[in-house]
Scaffold this active site. Structure first.
Site, short mmCIF file in Angstrom:
data_model
loop_
_atom_site.label_atom_id
_atom_site.label_comp_id
_atom_site.label_asym_id
_atom_site.label_seq_id
_atom_site.Cartn_x
_atom_site.Cartn_y
_atom_site.Cartn_z
N ASN A 41 0.83 -1.21 0.00
CA ASN A 41 0.00 0.00 0.00
C ASN A 41 0.87 1.26 0.00
O ASN A 41 1.98 1.28 0.55
CB ASN A 41 -1.01 0.00 1.15
CG ASN A 41 -0.41 -0.18 2.52
OD1 ASN A 41 0.61 -0.81 2.69
ND2 ASN A 41 -1.06 0.38 3.52
N GLU A 43 0.25 5.30 0.72
CA GLU A 43 -0.72 6.29 1.18
C GLU A 43 -0.37 7.70 0.71
O GLU A 43 0.80 8.04 0.52
CB GLU A 43 -0.82 6.25 2.71
CG GLU A 43 -1.39 4.92 3.18
CD GLU A 43 -1.59 4.82 4.68
OE1 GLU A 43 -1.08 5.68 5.42
OE2 GLU A 43 -2.29 3.87 5.09
N GLU A 54 -3.13 -4.78 -3.15
CA GLU A 54 -3.64 -5.70 -4.17
C GLU A 54 -3.68 -5.03 -5.54
O GLU A 54 -3.36 -5.65 -6.57
CB GLU A 54 -5.06 -6.15 -3.80
CG GLU A 54 -5.16 -6.88 -2.47
CD GLU A 54 -5.38 -5.96 -1.27
OE1 GLU A 54 -4.93 -4.81 -1.29
OE2 GLU A 54 -6.01 -6.42 -0.30
N CYS A 83 -10.22 -5.38 0.82
CA CYS A 83 -11.43 -4.57 0.96
C CYS A 83 -12.38 -4.79 -0.23
O CYS A 83 -12.01 -5.41 -1.23
CB CYS A 83 -11.06 -3.09 1.08
SG CYS A 83 -10.58 -2.35 -0.49
N CYS A 86 -11.01 -3.67 -3.65
CA CYS A 86 -10.03 -4.61 -4.21
C CYS A 86 -10.72 -5.88 -4.71
O CYS A 86 -10.31 -6.45 -5.72
CB CYS A 86 -8.97 -4.96 -3.17
SG CYS A 86 -7.79 -3.62 -2.91
N1 THU Z 1 -5.38 -1.38 2.39
C1 THU Z 1 -4.89 -2.18 1.41
O1 THU Z 1 -3.73 -2.01 0.98
N2 THU Z 1 -5.69 -3.16 0.90
C2 THU Z 1 -6.97 -3.35 1.30
O2 THU Z 1 -7.73 -4.00 0.61
C3 THU Z 1 -7.41 -2.76 2.57
C4 THU Z 1 -6.73 -1.51 2.94
C5 THU Z 1 -4.55 -0.28 2.91
C6 THU Z 1 -5.07 1.09 2.56
C7 THU Z 1 -4.49 1.94 3.67
O3 THU Z 1 -3.18 2.34 3.28
C8 THU Z 1 -4.40 0.98 4.84
O4 THU Z 1 -4.49 -0.34 4.32
C9 THU Z 1 -5.45 1.18 5.90
O5 THU Z 1 -6.71 1.18 5.34
ZN ZN Z 2 -8.40 -2.64 -1.02
#
Ligand code: THU
Ligand code: ZN
Length: 129
Positions: A41, A43, A54, A83, A86
């Protein structure tokens, strides 16, 4: 083979840029040929622009013209599953039979699902497109 994929997701997680949530996610997507594409991830301060691990792994594969996948591993501290966004994105490129391995670092356990189990009856098509 699955262990190797989980290892790759854990390794990918090390590159996460998550200064706002401090929740680091790694993903590793394996093609039918056995190639592994990893992501983490990323941000952005407005949060909305953040990329999920993902999505990043998938884009690594798609840019190489790879479109057949058999498994995805996702690694987090507490075993968080992909999530909804994704899941929809995965459904665009992967079969419902895609195996999804959800790794929890703190419990050192891996739960296994299929995409169909995690995302049944997802949105598929608008007929006029
Ligand atoms: N995050 C992901 O990388 N994948 C997901 O499907 C769920 C959330 C990340 C986004 C953010 O940087 C952190 O997790 C908290 O939500
Ligand atoms: Zn996601």
């Amino acid at each position: 083979m699955s262990d190797k994929l989980v290892e790759a997701a854990r390794e990918g997680r090390k590159s996460a840029y998550a200064p706002y949530s401090d929740y680091r996610v790694g993903a590793a997507l394996r093609s039918d040929e056995g190639s592994i594409y990893t992501g983490c991830n990323l941000e952005v301060v407005n949060l909305t622009n953040s990329l999920h691990a993902e999505e990043v792994a998938l884009s690594e594969a798609v840019k190489e013209d790879v479109s057949e996948f058999d498994a995805l591993a996702v690694s987090t501290q507490d075993g968080g599953t992909p999530c909804g966004m994704c899941r929809q994105t995965l459904a665009e490129f992967c079969e419902p039979s895609l195996r999804i391995l959800v790794d929890s670092i703190e419990s050192d356990e891996v739960d296994e699902f299929t995409l169909a189990e995690l995302y049944p009856a997802g949105f598929s098509e608008i007929s006029s497109f």
